[in-house]
Each structure stands twice: as C-alpha cells, then as structure tokens.
Design a protein around this motif. Sequence first.
Motif, PDB file in Angstrom:
ATOM      1  N   GLY A 137      14.078  29.387  28.264  1.00 31.38           N
ATOM      2  CA  GLY A 137      13.400  30.627  28.647  1.00 31.38           C
ATOM      3  C   GLY A 137      14.233  31.588  29.488  1.00 31.38           C
ATOM      4  O   GLY A 137      13.804  32.703  29.769  1.00 31.38           O
ATOM      5  N   GLN A 138      15.427  31.139  29.904  1.00 31.02           N
ATOM      6  CA  GLN A 138      16.283  32.026  30.698  1.00 31.02           C
ATOM      7  C   GLN A 138      16.872  33.118  29.803  1.00 31.02           C
ATOM      8  O   GLN A 138      17.305  32.847  28.686  1.00 31.02           O
ATOM      9  CB  GLN A 138      17.445  31.239  31.324  1.00 31.02           C
ATOM     10  N   GLN A 139      16.910  34.337  30.328  1.00 34.90           N
ATOM     11  CA  GLN A 139      17.545  35.415  29.566  1.00 34.90           C
ATOM     12  C   GLN A 139      19.032  35.460  29.889  1.00 34.90           C
ATOM     13  O   GLN A 139      19.462  35.053  30.968  1.00 34.90           O
ATOM     14  CB  GLN A 139      16.887  36.752  29.898  1.00 34.90           C
ATOM     15  N   VAL A 140      19.801  35.971  28.944  1.00 40.55           N
ATOM     16  CA  VAL A 140      21.262  35.915  29.018  1.00 40.55           C
ATOM     17  C   VAL A 140      21.835  37.270  29.448  1.00 40.55           C
ATOM     18  O   VAL A 140      21.332  38.320  29.054  1.00 40.55           O
ATOM     19  CB  VAL A 140      21.813  35.503  27.625  1.00 40.55           C
ATOM     20  N   ASP A 141      22.896  37.214  30.268  1.00 37.67           N
ATOM     21  CA  ASP A 141      23.563  38.453  30.707  1.00 37.67           C
ATOM     22  C   ASP A 141      24.607  38.911  29.702  1.00 37.67           C
ATOM     23  O   ASP A 141      24.817  40.110  29.509  1.00 37.67           O
ATOM     24  CB  ASP A 141      24.257  38.223  32.057  1.00 37.67           C
ATOM     25  N   LEU A 142      25.284  37.938  29.087  1.00 37.86           N
ATOM     26  CA  LEU A 142      26.387  38.286  28.197  1.00 37.86           C
ATOM     27  C   LEU A 142      26.488  37.293  27.046  1.00 37.86           C
ATOM     28  O   LEU A 142      26.480  36.083  27.261  1.00 37.86           O
ATOM     29  CB  LEU A 142      27.704  38.280  28.994  1.00 37.86           C
ATOM     30  N   VAL A 143      26.560  37.829  25.823  1.00 36.94           N
ATOM     31  CA  VAL A 143      26.830  37.000  24.639  1.00 36.94           C
ATOM     32  C   VAL A 143      28.218  37.399  24.144  1.00 36.94           C
ATOM     33  O   VAL A 143      28.499  38.587  23.949  1.00 36.94           O
ATOM     34  CB  VAL A 143      25.781  37.224  23.525  1.00 36.94           C
ATOM     35  N   ILE A 144      29.093  36.411  23.984  1.00 37.42           N
ATOM     36  CA  ILE A 144      30.444  36.686  23.472  1.00 37.42           C
ATOM     37  C   ILE A 144      30.633  35.922  22.167  1.00 37.42           C
ATOM     38  O   ILE A 144      30.214  34.775  22.056  1.00 37.42           O
ATOM     39  CB  ILE A 144      31.537  36.319  24.512  1.00 37.42           C
ATOM     40  N   SER A 145      31.231  36.577  21.187  1.00 44.87           N
ATOM     41  CA  SER A 145      31.406  35.926  19.890  1.00 44.87           C
ATOM     42  C   SER A 145      32.779  36.231  19.306  1.00 44.87           C
ATOM     43  O   SER A 145      33.085  37.362  18.962  1.00 44.87           O
ATOM     44  CB  SER A 145      30.329  36.402  18.909  1.00 44.87           C
ATOM     45  N   ASP A 146      33.589  35.193  19.252  1.00 39.46           N
ATOM     46  CA  ASP A 146      34.905  35.309  18.607  1.00 39.46           C
ATOM     47  C   ASP A 146      34.816  34.655  17.226  1.00 39.46           C
ATOM     48  O   ASP A 146      35.812  34.248  16.651  1.00 39.46           O
ATOM     49  CB  ASP A 146      35.956  34.605  19.480  1.00 39.46           C
ATOM     50  N   MET A 147      33.580  34.533  16.718  1.00 39.74           N
ATOM     51  CA  MET A 147      33.360  33.880  15.419  1.00 39.74           C
ATOM     52  C   MET A 147      34.017  34.694  14.311  1.00 39.74           C
ATOM     53  O   MET A 147      33.928  35.923  14.288  1.00 39.74           O
ATOM     54  CB  MET A 147      31.863  33.800  15.100  1.00 39.74           C
ATOM     55  N   ALA A 148      34.654  33.994  13.394  1.00 40.14           N
ATOM     56  CA  ALA A 148      35.176  34.647  12.195  1.00 40.14           C
ATOM     57  C   ALA A 148      34.933  33.685  11.041  1.00 40.14           C
ATOM     58  O   ALA A 148      35.215  32.493  11.154  1.00 40.14           O
ATOM     59  CB  ALA A 148      36.659  34.937  12.337  1.00 40.14           C
ATOM     60  N   PRO A 149      34.394  34.189   9.928  1.00 34.01           N
ATOM     61  CA  PRO A 149      34.147  33.293   8.799  1.00 34.01           C
ATOM     62  C   PRO A 149      35.457  32.908   8.123  1.00 34.01           C
ATOM     63  O   PRO A 149      36.488  33.544   8.346  1.00 34.01           O
ATOM     64  CB  PRO A 149      33.298  34.159   7.859  1.00 34.01           C
ATOM     65  N   ASN A 150      35.428  31.856   7.312  1.00 32.66           N
ATOM     66  CA  ASN A 150      36.595  31.530   6.494  1.00 32.66           C
ATOM     67  C   ASN A 150      36.713  32.616   5.432  1.00 32.66           C
ATOM     68  O   ASN A 150      35.775  32.863   4.685  1.00 32.66           O
ATOM     69  CB  ASN A 150      36.430  30.160   5.818  1.00 32.66           C
ATOM     70  N   LEU A 151      37.864  33.273   5.389  1.00 30.65           N
ATOM     71  CA  LEU A 151      38.035  34.392   4.453  1.00 30.65           C
ATOM     72  C   LEU A 151      38.675  33.916   3.146  1.00 30.65           C
ATOM     73  O   LEU A 151      39.533  33.043   3.140  1.00 30.65           O
ATOM     74  CB  LEU A 151      38.860  35.498   5.104  1.00 30.65           C
ATOM     75  N   SER A 152      38.213  34.526   2.058  1.00 32.56           N
ATOM     76  CA  SER A 152      38.655  34.093   0.733  1.00 32.56           C
ATOM     77  C   SER A 152      39.759  34.987   0.173  1.00 32.56           C
ATOM     78  O   SER A 152      40.431  34.634  -0.776  1.00 32.56           O
ATOM     79  CB  SER A 152      37.467  34.155  -0.235  1.00 32.56           C
ATOM     80  N   GLY A 153      39.926  36.168   0.772  1.00 30.63           N
ATOM     81  CA  GLY A 153      40.888  37.129   0.223  1.00 30.63           C
ATOM     82  C   GLY A 153      40.239  38.078  -0.772  1.00 30.63           C
ATOM     83  O   GLY A 153      40.845  39.040  -1.229  1.00 30.63           O
ATOM     84  N   VAL A 154      38.973  37.807  -1.114  1.00 32.47           N
ATOM     85  CA  VAL A 154      38.228  38.716  -2.002  1.00 32.47           C
ATOM     86  C   VAL A 154      37.480  39.699  -1.102  1.00 32.47           C
ATOM     87  O   VAL A 154      36.552  39.313  -0.383  1.00 32.47           O
ATOM     88  CB  VAL A 154      37.228  37.939  -2.903  1.00 32.47           C
ATOM     89  N   GLY A 155      37.928  40.956  -1.119  1.00 33.70           N
ATOM     90  CA  GLY A 155      37.446  41.974  -0.188  1.00 33.70           C
ATOM     91  C   GLY A 155      35.940  42.050  -0.016  1.00 33.70           C
ATOM     92  O   GLY A 155      35.425  41.947   1.102  1.00 33.70           O
ATOM     93  N   SER A 156      35.206  42.175  -1.119  1.00 35.59           N
ATOM     94  CA  SER A 156      33.755  42.383  -1.028  1.00 35.59           C
ATOM     95  C   SER A 156      33.060  41.156  -0.457  1.00 35.59           C
ATOM     96  O   SER A 156      32.150  41.264   0.375  1.00 35.59           O
ATOM     97  CB  SER A 156      33.180  42.723  -2.401  1.00 35.59           C
ATOM     98  N   ALA A 157      33.513  39.963  -0.873  1.00 37.78           N
ATOM     99  CA  ALA A 157      32.900  38.725  -0.374  1.00 37.78           C
ATOM    100  C   ALA A 157      33.197  38.565   1.118  1.00 37.78           C
ATOM    101  O   ALA A 157      32.310  38.197   1.902  1.00 37.78           O
ATOM    102  CB  ALA A 157      33.436  37.527  -1.142  1.00 37.78           C
TER     103      ALA A 157
END
Length: 211
Positions: free
Chosen positions: A117-137
Amino acid sequence: MAKKKFSKEWIQQHINDPYVKMAQQKGYRARAAFKLSEILDTEKLLRGGDIVVDLGSAPGSWSQVARERLLGAGGVVNGRIIALDMLPMEPVAGVEFIQGDFREDSILEQLKNLLNGQQVDLVISDMAPNLSGVGSADSARIQHVCDLALDFACHHLKPDGALIVKAFHGSGFSQIVESFKQRFQRVVERKPKASRVKSSETFLVGRRLKP
C-alpha cells in the motif's frame, strides 16, 4: 568474419571506455550507473526517505546508485529500494529483490505485496527487450516495455513522483513520448554523457502525474 571483427572492435572500445574504467574504480556493476547518476543530478531526484522501484534491475548498478543516495547515518538505507528482474541479481545491501518477469501478473502481485500500500517516489527502468533486428517488431517490443513501466508508475507513484525509462529513437518513439505526456505534467528527454554517441537510447523522465 565481419562479425568477429565487430566483436573485437567492440571489446577494444569497451576496454578503453572511460566509464567502464570509472565503474570498476567505484565498484559499480555496469557503466549504466553513470547514466542514472547524471539524470538524478540534472532532475534533482531522490532524497532520503524515498521509496524507489528499479525495474529490469540486473546486474544492479542502478540499485547501487539508488542505495548510495539513500544511505543514512551508520550506513543504513533511509528509504526503500525494491528491484525486479527476470535474471538473477547478486544481492545489494539494503535492496529487496524479486526475480521474475514483470509482464506476469503473479510477479506484479509480489511487487504490490512488498509495497503493502505504500506509494512510490521514483520508478526507474533500464529494461530493454531482446531485439531481433526487425525494425517493426523491435519498436513494438520497446513500446510494450515502456508502456508496462508507465502503467505501473501510474498506479503506484505519489502524485509528485517521477518515472525514468530507457527508450530508443526510431519508429514508435514519438508514440511513447505522447503516452508519457498524457500521464505526466512534465516530460523531458535525457541523453546522458555515459550513453554511447552511436546509441539511439534516450531516457524519458516523467514528473508529477496528471490528476
């Protein structure tokens, strides 16, 4: 052959990278630590007592930076840092870690339970998906990851909280910026000095949720 040459070139570049050397000297697990540090300094974010959620935290350099900034007297973290990643992460003192896929409801549930139930002051995200090299995907995957972080932030941030996410210039980038602008009163793009010049990565900072 070309691939081998590229990887040799990359290794050479990596070895000579001043941020890699500085990270080793300071005991950071990755040079990415300096990207977050610069954004926090520029935006004047993160103070003692804050609650931080680090999405896509492994190997842990962003959690290390957050911990450094929240360290109080006697080396005790003044605040809370909850980190989450699909990959295992070596423990960081004072950081609570959940291993699992952020896209799964059961993992989100664990995170919510930990916040209690605690609210957050800061959300940080360095997430990056595995990229396929196919631009649109790839652009769809990047957008999806940013949307997940944005959605989480909208449900858990304090009204004056902030969200920092890694995005990439290219197809779909303007849509990500637009979705940020719909939710936050202030949205800025940051390209820290530690970001490689050739990289299309750009960090988006959203501040103060719209009512």
